[in-house]
Design an enzyme around this catalytic site. Structure first.
Site, PDB file in Angstrom:
ATOM      1  N   ASP A 247      27.281  69.505  67.212  1.00  0.00           N
ATOM      2  CA  ASP A 247      28.269  68.548  67.698  1.00  0.00           C
ATOM      3  C   ASP A 247      27.793  67.894  68.980  1.00  0.00           C
ATOM      4  O   ASP A 247      28.133  66.740  69.254  1.00  0.00           O
ATOM      5  CB  ASP A 247      29.617  69.243  67.904  1.00  0.00           C
TER       6      ASP A 247
HETATM    7  C1  LIG Z   1      26.898  67.188  60.856  1.00  0.00           C
HETATM    8  S1  LIG Z   1      28.453  67.780  61.324  1.00  0.00           S
HETATM    9  C2  LIG Z   1      28.217  68.563  62.816  1.00  0.00           C
HETATM   10  C3  LIG Z   1      29.241  69.653  63.100  1.00  0.00           C
HETATM   11  O1  LIG Z   1      30.638  69.201  63.045  1.00  0.00           O
HETATM   12  C4  LIG Z   1      31.440  70.290  62.525  1.00  0.00           C
HETATM   13  O2  LIG Z   1      32.586  70.530  63.309  1.00  0.00           O
HETATM   14  P1  LIG Z   1      34.050  70.102  62.753  1.00  0.00           P
HETATM   15  O3  LIG Z   1      34.112  70.504  61.308  1.00  0.00           O
HETATM   16  O4  LIG Z   1      35.031  70.860  63.650  1.00  0.00           O
HETATM   17  O5  LIG Z   1      34.108  68.615  62.975  1.00  0.00           O
HETATM   18  C5  LIG Z   1      30.522  71.465  62.605  1.00  0.00           C
HETATM   19  O6  LIG Z   1      30.435  71.993  63.910  1.00  0.00           O
HETATM   20  C6  LIG Z   1      29.215  70.822  62.171  1.00  0.00           C
HETATM   21  O7  LIG Z   1      28.125  71.630  62.332  1.00  0.00           O
END
Ligand SMILES: CSC[C@H]1O[C@H](OP(=O)(O)O)[C@H](O)[C@@H]1O
Length: 358
Positions: A247
């Site tokens: 992220d």
């Molecule tokens: C390529 S997505 C990166 C990252 O985003 C996800 O978090 P969320 O589902 O809370 O938006 C997850 O940490 C992924 O690894």
């Protein structure tokens, strides 16, 4: 095999899959304003660092196309205000913030160019947002091919590899193809994937709901495991690499990713399994020297205490529900996989920092 499309942009119309309903219901919802874009991101109907930025920018394009603006001054002020608002939907992923910085630079040039009309400024701003979507898919395929080559090179000459991934980093987290799961796709397409293990990824269950959905859509050899199984898995099964998304990657390579990533990296280190962070350069934040500066989003308690709306935890118990943790750069032993190559965490500033922030 038709690629899963979590974000659709057709003739100025933006629709997204409501990921809260997957995998049992595939329902597209239309986004007609920045406000609606903010809401779908905040509620995690769409999630994933790249997807958040893409939906945010396209929601601006939708809104700009619907209104008339008196002059460029009003238009410029509206664009900046709406972009700053979109960044507040979720604080940890840096992609929206990075997109805002770049788009503001682009729009400022249009604003100060006397040859550009107000309507032309709207059209070209929307064009930037459309290219942003297209670039993400292209970046993911390049990143995935770099990652596949690196994983195979590190896998002691085996013909096919067994991998473990966490959360969801595929077409449902991006404009398409994915990052860490994109690497898995590239290996699968090349006939080099023996098996992909994915964790449930409590409490939002991106793994059990979303990654299994993508694995089954493409008939990849996959197995779901509980988050608590990863040490036993590495102790009893051959895992050639762990692949996760990001992220926000700080300048020194410390990486914020879904909660549970840090402990997965610790276990991988214990078993000497290469640990890769797979992320486009749009996920790197060179303004932050280290991971301790990354804001960590905390989600509502009921996302942890309830499953599918049914309460599990005893009423009244206090909860701590951070959505992310920060993996120190020294645990990212396989490297940071990007669309321009695979780098050691310590190389990022020297090889990729074009803003000479440090
Ligand atoms: C390529 S997505 C990166 C990252 O985003 C996800 O978090 P969320 O589902 O809370 O938006 C997850 O940490 C992924 O690894």
């Amino acid at each position: 095999m038709k690629q899963l499309q979590s974000i659709k942009w057709e003739d100025g119309k933006l629709t997204i899959i409501d990921q809260l309903l997957l995998p049992l219901e595939t329902n597209y919802i239309q986004i007609t304003s920045v406000e609606e874009g903010w809401d779908t991101i905040h509620k995690m109907q769409v999630r994933g660092a790249p997807a958040i930025a893409i939906v945010g920018c396209l929601s601006l394009a939708v809104e700009l196309s619907k209104k008339e603006y008196q002059d460029k001054e009003e238009l410029f002020g509206t664009i900046c205000t709406k972009l700053d608002y979109l960044v507040t939907a979720r604080p940890t992923a840096v992609n929206m913030k990075n997109a805002v910085v770049e788009l503001k630079k682009y729009v400022l040039k249009l604003h100060t160019d006397s040859k550009v009309s107000t309507q032309d400024m709207v059209t070209r701003t929307c064009g930037w947002c459309e290219r942003f979507l297209e670039n993400d898919i292209d970046n993911n395929k390049k990143l995935s091919d770099f990652g596949a080559k690196s994983v195979l090179a590190a896998a002691d000459g085996v013909d096919k590899v067994c991998l473990l991934t966490h959360c969801n980093t595929g077409s449902l987290a991006t404009a398409g193809y994915g990052t860490a799961l994109g690497v898995v796709r590239s290996l699968h397409s090349a006939g080099k994937l023996e098996h992909i293990y994915c964790t449930e990824t409590r409490p939002y269950n991106q793994g059990s709901r979303l990654t299994t959905y993508e694995i089954m859509c493409e008939i990849m050899p996959g197995t779901l495991v509980c988050d608590s199984t990863v040490a036993a898995l590495m102790a009893h099964k051959k895992i050639h690499a762990v692949l996760v998304g990001a992220d926000r990657v700080a300048a020194n390579g410390d990486t914020a990713n879904k909660i549970g990533t840090y402990q997965l990296a610790v276990v991988a280190k214990h078993f000497s399994v290469p640990f890769y962070v797979c992320a486009p350069t749009t996920s790197i934040d060179f303004t932050l020297p280290a991971g301790c500066h990354i804001p960590i989003e905390e989600r509502p308690n009921d996302e942890m205490t309830c499953v599918a709306g049914k309460r599990l935890a005893c009423p009244g118990i206090s909860c701590w529900n951070p959505a992310f943790d920060v993996t120190p750069a020294d645990l990212i032993t396989g490297g940071v996989v990007t669309e321009v190559g695979v780098f050691k965490p310590s190389e990022l500033i020297q090889k990729l920092n074009t803003n000479d922030t440090f």
